[in-house]
Enzyme design. Structure first.
Site, PDB file in Angstrom:
ATOM      1  N   ASP A   1       5.282   9.759  -6.817  1.00  0.00           N
ATOM      2  CA  ASP A   1       4.761   8.597  -7.518  1.00  0.00           C
ATOM      3  C   ASP A   1       3.418   8.186  -6.924  1.00  0.00           C
ATOM      4  O   ASP A   1       3.017   8.656  -5.857  1.00  0.00           O
ATOM      5  CB  ASP A   1       5.776   7.447  -7.534  1.00  0.00           C
ATOM      6  N   GLN A   2       2.727   7.313  -7.616  1.00  0.00           N
ATOM      7  CA  GLN A   2       1.353   6.976  -7.247  1.00  0.00           C
ATOM      8  C   GLN A   2       1.237   6.436  -5.830  1.00  0.00           C
ATOM      9  O   GLN A   2       0.267   6.716  -5.127  1.00  0.00           O
ATOM     10  CB  GLN A   2       0.788   5.958  -8.246  1.00  0.00           C
TER      11      GLN A   2
END
Length: 269
Positions: free
Chosen positions: A134-135
């Site tokens: 994820d970011q």
């Protein structure tokens, strides 16, 4: 090919819809060469050295022990040396990327955010990321144009382990490891880690390492939330046998023949 369970992480579903699943082109005719020539081109030594490997029974082609004089197709045949798969198709690319925090796990982002392709300026071949982070997470991503291997690395039935270093609030309760290994209940079903250990503790911060072979969305963060210790930083340090090592954030490196061979071994090839 194993069936896909609806509960599998979104990273696998996204991969299923990628160009890896595009209809294949017509299969090209076989192009066979002397086996020792293929081995030498793959970097195993001189042709004479490769001939000795074949003569010693160390080489197989499609599961059959090779003999001197045999020919093979470097693109289409599965060649193993000492039981380890050898990459002989020169079109194949296998990379490791240290994804920095804040980068989205997509090759191109329509919102203008930093994406994986921004870190591949010298790679002319189109590659795809194996799984995702994820970011707000960082660390090891594998990139390849080998759809067959990537599919197996991501499919949960092959149980390829992933290792994470997780920064959480300290101190760490003694029961946390036992609880995570026994399993916690999440909204999409139970989840557990394969192993847990405290790496370091300093003040009100602790660094722990967990290994798991699941890949559901945000699985590590959700598991630590479930035991009351929200993740402050998350770094993936290993996928199967491939380690992040000292690769700097934002940098890539080509995997060695030996490393790619261990990936094939991890999925039973």
């Amino acid at each position: 090919m194993p069936s896909v369970d609806p509960s599998i992480e979104s990273e696998f579903v996204e991969f299923e819809g990628s160009a890896f699943n595009a209809p294949p082109d017509a299969e090209p005719p076989r192009h066979e060469e002397r086996l020792q020539k293929i081995l030498a081109a793959a970097g195993l030594g001189s042709r004479r050295t490769c001939e000795r490997m074949i003569d010693e029974g160390r080489v197989t082609v499609n599961g059959k022990e090779a003999t001197l004089g045999d020919k093979a197709d470097a693109v289409r045949d599965a060649i193993h040396v000492d039981g380890q798969r050898l990459v002989t198709d020169t079109r194949m690319v296998y990379l490791a990327l240290n994804k920095p925090r804040g980068v989205v796990s997509t090759m191109d982002d329509d919102k203008g955010r930093d994406a994986i392709a921004d870190f591949l300026p010298n790679i002319s071949t189109r590659v795809f990321h194996v799984g995702r982070l994820d970011q707000d997470s960082e660390g090891l991503l594998l990139l390849t144009n080998d759809g067959g291997l990537a599919h197996k690395l991501m499919h949960p039935s092959y149980e390829v382990a992933k290792t994470y270093q997780v920064e959480i609030p300290g101190p760490v309760p003694r029961a946390m490891g036992r609880e995570l290994k026994a399993g916690v209940t999440l909204e999409d079903g139970p989840a557990k880690v394969d192993s847990f250990r405290v790496v370091d503790a300093y003040g009100k911060v602790a660094l722990v390492e967990v290994v798991l072979h699941e890949g559901r969305n945000h699985i590590v963060r959700r598991m630590f939330d479930a035991v009351g210790f929200p993740v402050q930083r998350l770094i993936r340090t290993q996928i199967g046998p491939i380690r992040l090592g000292d690769l700097r954030p934002g940098r890539t490196r080509h995997l060695s023949q030996a490393e790619v061979g261990t990936l094939f071994k991890a999925v039973g090839e």
